[in-house]
Design a protein around this motif. Sequence first.
Motif, short mmCIF file in Angstrom:
data_model
loop_
_atom_site.label_atom_id
_atom_site.label_comp_id
_atom_site.label_asym_id
_atom_site.label_seq_id
_atom_site.Cartn_x
_atom_site.Cartn_y
_atom_site.Cartn_z
N UNK A 180 1.00 -1.25 -0.07
CA UNK A 180 0.02 0.16 0.05
C UNK A 180 0.92 1.29 -0.11
N UNK A 181 0.34 2.18 -0.71
CA UNK A 181 1.38 3.44 -0.95
C UNK A 181 1.22 4.31 0.30
N UNK A 182 0.08 4.23 0.87
CA UNK A 182 0.02 5.08 2.09
C UNK A 182 -0.97 4.48 3.07
N UNK A 183 -0.61 4.69 4.39
CA UNK A 183 -1.60 3.96 5.44
C UNK A 183 -1.42 5.14 6.72
N UNK A 184 -2.44 5.52 7.14
CA UNK A 184 -2.58 6.55 8.17
C UNK A 184 -3.98 6.26 9.05
N UNK A 185 -3.68 6.32 10.43
CA UNK A 185 -4.90 6.17 11.16
C UNK A 185 -5.40 7.59 11.23
N UNK A 186 -7.02 7.79 10.83
CA UNK A 186 -7.60 9.05 10.73
C UNK A 186 -7.85 9.27 12.43
N UNK A 187 -7.99 10.73 12.39
CA UNK A 187 -8.23 10.99 14.00
C UNK A 187 -9.63 11.42 14.12
N UNK A 188 -10.56 10.12 14.22
CA UNK A 188 -11.78 9.81 14.41
C UNK A 188 -11.89 8.68 15.38
N UNK A 189 -12.62 8.72 16.46
CA UNK A 189 -12.72 7.58 17.35
C UNK A 189 -14.08 6.82 17.51
N UNK A 190 -14.58 6.92 16.07
CA UNK A 190 -15.76 5.86 15.82
C UNK A 190 -15.56 5.35 14.43
N UNK A 191 -16.20 4.16 14.41
CA UNK A 191 -16.30 3.50 13.02
C UNK A 191 -17.37 3.87 12.17
N UNK A 192 -17.24 5.41 11.81
CA UNK A 192 -18.24 5.99 10.88
C UNK A 192 -18.45 5.06 9.59
N UNK A 193 -19.44 5.13 9.13
CA UNK A 193 -20.13 4.83 7.98
C UNK A 193 -19.81 3.21 7.54
N UNK A 194 -20.03 2.43 8.88
CA UNK A 194 -20.04 0.98 8.64
C UNK A 194 -21.34 0.42 9.54
N UNK A 195 -21.43 -0.69 9.41
CA UNK A 195 -22.61 -1.38 10.18
C UNK A 195 -22.50 -1.36 11.72
N UNK A 196 -21.20 -1.13 11.91
CA UNK A 196 -21.26 -0.91 13.54
C UNK A 196 -21.84 -0.09 14.25
N UNK A 197 -22.29 1.18 13.23
CA UNK A 197 -23.24 2.21 13.73
C UNK A 197 -24.59 2.11 13.25
N UNK A 198 -25.16 0.92 12.90
CA UNK A 198 -26.34 0.70 12.46
C UNK A 198 -27.43 1.69 13.49
N UNK A 199 -27.55 1.00 14.84
CA UNK A 199 -28.42 1.73 15.73
C UNK A 199 -28.44 3.30 15.79
N UNK A 200 -27.19 3.89 15.34
CA UNK A 200 -27.24 5.24 15.35
C UNK A 200 -27.91 5.82 13.92
#
Length: 310
Positions: A181-201
């Motif tokens: 992979x050309x670039x790998x960076x953790x994003x400064x966000x502490x929720x798994x936005x836009x994934x099914x993990x937030x279905x209840x939200x």
Amino acid sequence: MTLAILCSGQGPQHPNMFALTGNAPEAADLFAHAAALLGGQDPREMIQTDTNAAVHQNRVGQILCTVQALAAAATLRAAWPRRLIIAGYSVGEVAAWGVAGLVEATVALDLVARRAEAMDAASAVGDGLLFIRGLSRNTVDALCKHHNAAVAIVNPGDAYILGGAGEALDALAADAKGMGAARIVRVAVNVASHTARLAAASVEFRKVLDETPIKRRPNMGVRLFSGIDGTSMLDIPAGLDKLAAQISHTVQWAACLEGCMEAGASGFLELGPGRALAEMAGSTYPRIPARGIEDFRSVNGARSWLAEFG
């Protein structure tokens, strides 16, 4: 000419993010409202004095980024061209509804506060986001399946934001590095936005939207795009469904930019913070001017550039 307005997501908060908007009289009420949502802390002071961790908390970050977009819109609105295309990246899509005139700006701030609260309630400790560029979609999908992660955002040029548990993202990042992979960076966000993990939200936020006064159509001459499919928003109830679903579904940002071009965009302006969206648009469509509000040294400079769009 048609200008595409891009409303930024959270992550690039920085001390100078309100340099052009912080003292604008058109934005004073917005900063006051944001301060009330932040427990009395003025966002212009907060971004200067708080620790990096504080301004990247999910609720705080969403409010900071949204007030910047809305403040920029209020400051520049008199200079807008007659035809606008508006798209929002992640939480920026709520700001986009405000910029488009579908909700009052202060209501948009209230919405992002409620949105963030619903996301925090549905999120597991340690969840987050990871940026990867330079691997094919099939490879990224296979990595996500192996590590119980998911594609949160599809950006142009084989660039993806992935969401999942922190440990899973760390393991995925190690594998992605080994695959070149050309670039790998953790994003400064502490929720798994836009994934099914937030279905209840998504379910909770849809209820919030049902209680919110929404106008029947955007301002004259405005086209608004939906994040989860990159299509023009023509039906308000369907658009609200998509706005809520976006919390737990993949954002198709590459498709949004493509939709802007197909709708006749002759330039892009990112409202900030940061200029990542302008850079994406500029690299994907190099013949089209793409600027971020942070490119300008003064509000008058930004207004002069906007005057080129008629």
